[in-house]
Structure formats: C-alpha cells, structure tokens
Design a protein around this motif. Structure first.
Motif, PDB file in Angstrom:
ATOM      1  N   GLY A 141       0.803  -1.175   0.017  1.00  0.00           N
ATOM      2  CA  GLY A 141       0.074   0.046  -0.098  1.00  0.00           C
ATOM      3  C   GLY A 141       0.954   1.161   0.095  1.00  0.00           C
ATOM      4  N   SER A 142       1.989   1.106   0.453  1.00  0.00           N
ATOM      5  CA  SER A 142       2.822   2.400   0.504  1.00  0.00           C
ATOM      6  C   SER A 142       3.000   3.050  -0.900  1.00  0.00           C
ATOM      7  CB  SER A 142       4.443   1.916   1.181  1.00  0.00           C
ATOM      8  OG  SER A 142       5.068   0.898   0.333  1.00  0.00           O
ATOM      9  N   LEU A 143       2.973   2.007  -2.060  1.00  0.00           N
ATOM     10  CA  LEU A 143       3.288   2.771  -3.398  1.00  0.00           C
ATOM     11  C   LEU A 143       2.211   3.651  -3.636  1.00  0.00           C
ATOM     12  CD1 LEU A 143       3.575  -0.713  -5.355  1.00  0.00           C
ATOM     13  CD2 LEU A 143       5.383   0.857  -4.548  1.00  0.00           C
ATOM     14  N   ALA A 144       0.998   3.585  -2.917  1.00  0.00           N
ATOM     15  CA  ALA A 144       0.201   4.937  -3.166  1.00  0.00           C
ATOM     16  C   ALA A 144       0.540   6.201  -2.476  1.00  0.00           C
ATOM     17  CB  ALA A 144      -1.378   4.488  -2.891  1.00  0.00           C
ATOM     18  N   MET A 145       1.545   6.352  -1.523  1.00  0.00           N
ATOM     19  CA  MET A 145       1.758   7.352  -0.790  1.00  0.00           C
ATOM     20  C   MET A 145       2.223   8.545  -1.674  1.00  0.00           C
ATOM     21  SD  MET A 145       3.845   5.631   2.378  1.00  0.00           S
ATOM     22  CE  MET A 145       2.961   4.767   3.522  1.00  0.00           C
ATOM     23  N   PRO A 146       3.074   8.575  -2.505  1.00  0.00           N
ATOM     24  CA  PRO A 146       3.319   9.557  -3.293  1.00  0.00           C
ATOM     25  C   PRO A 146       1.979  10.501  -4.028  1.00  0.00           C
ATOM     26  CG  PRO A 146       4.812   7.868  -4.078  1.00  0.00           C
ATOM     27  CD  PRO A 146       3.746   7.197  -3.356  1.00  0.00           C
ATOM     28  N   LEU A 147       0.990   9.602  -4.633  1.00  0.00           N
ATOM     29  CA  LEU A 147      -0.116  10.198  -4.793  1.00  0.00           C
ATOM     30  C   LEU A 147      -0.800  10.754  -3.843  1.00  0.00           C
ATOM     31  CD1 LEU A 147      -2.174  10.859  -7.268  1.00  0.00           C
ATOM     32  CD2 LEU A 147      -2.974   8.411  -6.902  1.00  0.00           C
ATOM     33  N   SER A 148      -1.111  10.169  -2.672  1.00  0.00           N
ATOM     34  CA  SER A 148      -1.638  10.502  -1.539  1.00  0.00           C
ATOM     35  C   SER A 148      -0.887  11.980  -1.043  1.00  0.00           C
ATOM     36  CB  SER A 148      -1.417   9.632  -0.262  1.00  0.00           C
ATOM     37  OG  SER A 148      -2.187   8.309  -0.920  1.00  0.00           O
ATOM     38  N   PHE A 149       0.485  11.932  -0.837  1.00  0.00           N
ATOM     39  CA  PHE A 149       1.051  13.334  -0.696  1.00  0.00           C
ATOM     40  C   PHE A 149       0.703  14.389  -1.681  1.00  0.00           C
ATOM     41  CE2 PHE A 149       4.419  10.401   1.314  1.00  0.00           C
ATOM     42  CZ  PHE A 149       3.843  10.354   2.503  1.00  0.00           C
ATOM     43  N   GLU A 150       0.830  14.133  -2.811  1.00  0.00           N
ATOM     44  CA  GLU A 150       0.391  15.037  -3.876  1.00  0.00           C
ATOM     45  C   GLU A 150      -0.808  15.687  -3.651  1.00  0.00           C
ATOM     46  OE1 GLU A 150       0.511  16.216  -8.662  1.00  0.00           O
ATOM     47  OE2 GLU A 150       1.655  14.582  -7.710  1.00  0.00           O
ATOM     48  N   LEU A 151      -1.962  14.836  -3.697  1.00  0.00           N
ATOM     49  CA  LEU A 151      -3.369  15.294  -3.452  1.00  0.00           C
ATOM     50  C   LEU A 151      -3.518  16.080  -2.199  1.00  0.00           C
ATOM     51  CD1 LEU A 151      -5.327  12.144  -5.063  1.00  0.00           C
ATOM     52  CD2 LEU A 151      -4.679  14.138  -5.955  1.00  0.00           C
ATOM     53  N   ALA A 152      -3.018  15.372  -1.164  1.00  0.00           N
ATOM     54  CA  ALA A 152      -3.163  16.214   0.129  1.00  0.00           C
ATOM     55  C   ALA A 152      -2.442  17.525   0.255  1.00  0.00           C
ATOM     56  CB  ALA A 152      -2.384  15.390   1.397  1.00  0.00           C
ATOM     57  N   SER A 153      -1.475  17.554  -0.385  1.00  0.00           N
ATOM     58  CA  SER A 153      -0.716  19.012  -0.301  1.00  0.00           C
ATOM     59  C   SER A 153      -1.775  19.929  -1.009  1.00  0.00           C
ATOM     60  CB  SER A 153       0.444  18.968  -1.013  1.00  0.00           C
ATOM     61  OG  SER A 153       0.673  18.512  -2.359  1.00  0.00           O
ATOM     62  N   GLN A 154      -2.557  19.376  -2.134  1.00  0.00           N
ATOM     63  CA  GLN A 154      -3.130  20.399  -2.895  1.00  0.00           C
ATOM     64  C   GLN A 154      -4.458  20.856  -2.140  1.00  0.00           C
ATOM     65  OE1 GLN A 154      -2.097  21.919  -5.749  1.00  0.00           O
ATOM     66  NE2 GLN A 154       0.036  20.729  -5.263  1.00  0.00           N
ATOM     67  N   ILE A 155      -4.992  19.897  -1.186  1.00  0.00           N
ATOM     68  CA  ILE A 155      -6.155  20.366  -0.476  1.00  0.00           C
ATOM     69  C   ILE A 155      -5.984  20.768   0.756  1.00  0.00           C
ATOM     70  CG2 ILE A 155      -7.452  18.838  -2.241  1.00  0.00           C
ATOM     71  CD1 ILE A 155      -7.715  16.631  -0.337  1.00  0.00           C
ATOM     72  N   GLY A 156      -4.708  20.789   1.255  1.00  0.00           N
ATOM     73  CA  GLY A 156      -4.596  21.427   2.692  1.00  0.00           C
ATOM     74  C   GLY A 156      -4.683  20.267   3.678  1.00  0.00           C
ATOM     75  N   LEU A 157      -4.478  18.950   3.452  1.00  0.00           N
ATOM     76  CA  LEU A 157      -4.552  18.100   4.223  1.00  0.00           C
ATOM     77  C   LEU A 157      -3.201  17.323   4.562  1.00  0.00           C
ATOM     78  CD1 LEU A 157      -8.024  16.586   3.413  1.00  0.00           C
ATOM     79  CD2 LEU A 157      -7.452  18.032   5.127  1.00  0.00           C
ATOM     80  N   ALA A 158      -2.018  18.040   4.242  1.00  0.00           N
ATOM     81  CA  ALA A 158      -0.636  17.338   4.252  1.00  0.00           C
ATOM     82  C   ALA A 158      -0.609  16.668   5.835  1.00  0.00           C
ATOM     83  CB  ALA A 158       0.395  18.146   3.735  1.00  0.00           C
ATOM     84  N   GLU A 159      -0.784  17.366   6.850  1.00  0.00           N
ATOM     85  CA  GLU A 159      -0.746  16.834   8.149  1.00  0.00           C
ATOM     86  C   GLU A 159      -1.321  15.608   8.458  1.00  0.00           C
ATOM     87  OE1 GLU A 159      -1.384  20.013   7.306  1.00  0.00           O
ATOM     88  OE2 GLU A 159       0.552  21.184   7.631  1.00  0.00           O
ATOM     89  N   ALA A 160      -2.479  15.780   8.008  1.00  0.00           N
ATOM     90  CA  ALA A 160      -3.375  14.662   8.124  1.00  0.00           C
ATOM     91  C   ALA A 160      -2.927  13.402   7.381  1.00  0.00           C
ATOM     92  CB  ALA A 160      -4.855  14.915   7.611  1.00  0.00           C
TER      93      ALA A 160
END
Length: 351
Positions: free
Chosen positions: A213-232
C-alpha cells in the motif's frame, strides 16, 4: 488439514482466468488487474499532467494491478497453508476444533469483506471529490476522463480495503487460535522456535501484502498537499506504518504469551518428575542392596539425566516466532513506507 473453501468473487475470477493462463499472477491481471492500467490510460494525458503526478499515479496503479493476485494468494494459498501447517504445533485430538476455526474464518473472509472495504472505499471516493480542482489541473476534465479516474479511485479503494480486511482476519485468527487451541511445543522443531515460526510466517506474509500500500503514498502526498491536508496524511501514513507492525507484533505476542504459560506448565511437570526420580534414587541407595541396587541406580541416573536434558531443551527454546528471515521481512515491510515519507519531505523542500 484440508478445508473446502467458499467461492469469493475475486478468487473465482482469477480461477476462471487460470483455465487459460497457468500463472496466478498473469491470470489475476488478465481477469481484473488490467482495469487500473486501462482507467489510468483513459484518464491521464501525459502531455498535460505533470511528471510528478504521472509517476505518482503509475505507482498507485501498480499497487492495485496486483491487488487481485494478493487476494487470491491470501485466500487460496496463505490461509489454507496456515491450517495445514499448524497441525505440527497443535496437541492431538483437536481436529474438529481446528476445522471449525478454519470454516469460521473462511466465512469471515468471503462474507464479511464489505465491513471494512466499503467504508474505506467511500473514504477514498471522498478524497477524489475533495481533489477535483487539482485533478482538473492535471488535464482530467472531459466526462470520459473524469469518469475513468473516478473508476480508478473506486477500484483502488476496493482492493486496498480488501488488503485491510485480510490484515484484520490475520490478527483475529491468530488471537483466537492462541486462546482456543491447545498448543504443543516441540523444542527440537527445525525452526528452533518450537514450531511457532509457522504462525510468524503467516503473520509476516500478511504484513508484506499490506506493505504494498505504500506505493500509493506519493499520490496521496500530492493530493493532500493540494487540498490542505498534508499534516493529516502524514499522520495517516504514520498510523499505517504502525498498523503494518501491529499486524505482525500483536498476534505473535498473543501466541508467545500462550506458549510461555504452556512452557511453565511443562517445566513444572519436569521439575516434579526430576524430584520424584531423585527421591527414588536416594531411597534405593539408602537401602544398600548390592547387585540389583547398582543396576536400578544406573537406570535411574540415566532417566534423571534424560529428563534434565528435556527440561533444558524446553527452558531454552525461543518462543517468540521471530527468526532472522522473518525479522528481515518485517523490516522490509516497514522500510518502504518510511522511505516514501523521507522522499516526500526532501522532494517538497526541493520544489
């Protein structure tokens, strides 16, 4: 122990494909695994999307391309192998109890899969809607592209959720196995762990499946940084790493505790036996009967030595199911998500 397995929609689809392709990996891709590749190709125009987004999407798609195989492998190979192998560490006369446990968790896997998978998929879909602005910036704007990318998120949520379902099943199964089934420790078992590596192997292979599941982390990080949820997301990734570790540590700890109690009972039996034999020897020597006394004394000496050696074997056997091989696999499963976290932190500083 062989248990007739129920039919599950993912494994059934892979089994049908295996009529044409012998390899279960290729069969799983042929049956279902091609979908995230096709949906990604339809949704993403590489001339409009950023390189970072394309790479992150590729990794996320790669994770779930093999999702159907992971499900098939867990249900068709890993779960049955656990019940077949643990016969070696189960006291005789518990075939019915072991079969009942196998049937219970077969039903749990095939009938209760939705309890975790559907809520998790809903959460993934909510992330999709929250990220619509960034998705549009990557050129995913037409109805066909938007629908295809939405389908990718549903597919990703479904198969990642099935991975969590397998992790929960492993934890519950080993916990109940350690509490309900009487174990038999063999200090001479080839693994040097009294046979408990059989439990450790089941837990660590489940952990390795979850670690993909860690393979999805880069996409998760990118989406989160764009919607203000990076910390979460960082918090979620930290919890994910903890979850991977707990899937191995908690159930194997439960088995270890049960085995420790069993060992104490066995050692107490050996102590009692040694004291009884020593008392018999002392009584025999006190009687001072020549001839018969010498032969009986020699026999008792040998019996005491043998019992003491068995006592030492039980006392010294390691009862935590963690061999060098299992430890390397555990560290490997934790290394990949941590590596992605470090990579994202440094990458965010460079951009």
């Amino acid at each position: 122990m062989h248990v007739d397995q129920s039919r599950f929609w993912v494994t059934s689809a892979v089994d049908v494909a295996r009529n044409h392709v012998d390899s279960p990996v290729l069969a799983s891709i042929l049956a279902i695994g091609w979908l995230p590749i096709a949906l990604s190709i339809v949704a993403i125009d590489t001339s409009e999307a950023t390189v970072l987004f394309v790479v992150a999407q590729t990794l996320a798609a790669l994770m779930v391309v093999f999702g159907p195989f992971d499900v098939w492998y867990y249900y068709r190979r890993l779960l049955p192998a656990f019940f077949e192998n643990v016969d070696d560490i189960v006291e005789p006369g518990q075939d019915d109890e072991l079969r009942a446990l196998a049937e219970k968790y077969d039903r749990f896997f095939t009938q209760r899969w939705w309890a975790i998978t559907l809520p998790w998929t809903l959460l993934v879909v909510l992330v999709f809607f929250a990220s619509e602005g960034h998705i549009a910036n990557q050129g995913i704007t037409s109805p066909v592209e938007y629908t295809a990318y939405f389908g990718f998120f549903v597919y990703w949520g479904l198969f990642s959720g099935l991975g969590f379902h397998g992790g929960l099943l492993t934890v519950r199964l080993i916990k109940e196995f350690s509490e309900e089934i009487d174990l038999e420790i063999d200090p001479l078992y080839p693994d040097g762990l009294g046979g408990l590596s059989l439990v450790g192997q089941f837990a660590i292979r489940t952990t390795l499946i979850l670690s993909t599941g860690s393979l999805a982390m880069p996409l998760s990080f990118e989406l989160a940084s764009q919607i203000g949820l990076a910390e979460a997301v960082y918090l979620g990734v930290g919890l994910y790493v903890v979850l991977i570790a707990l899937v191995f540590i908690y159930p194997t700890y439960k088995v270890n505790r049960r085995a420790q109690r069993l060992r104490e009972d066995v050692l107490e039996e050996y102590r009692t036996k040694i004291r009884r034999l020593e008392a018999e020897l002392a009584k025999l020597e006190a009687a001072g009967r020549p001839g018969a006394s010498l032969e009986e004394s020699h026999s008792l000496y040998l019996e005491i030595d043998r019992t003491r050696q068995e006592f030492r074997d039980f006392r010294d056997v390691q009862l935590y199911p963690l061999s060098v091989s299992i430890l390397i696999q555990l560290l490997s499963s934790l290394f990949l998500p941590v590596l992605f976290i470090i990579f994202d932190i440094y990458l965010s500083r460079l951009i």
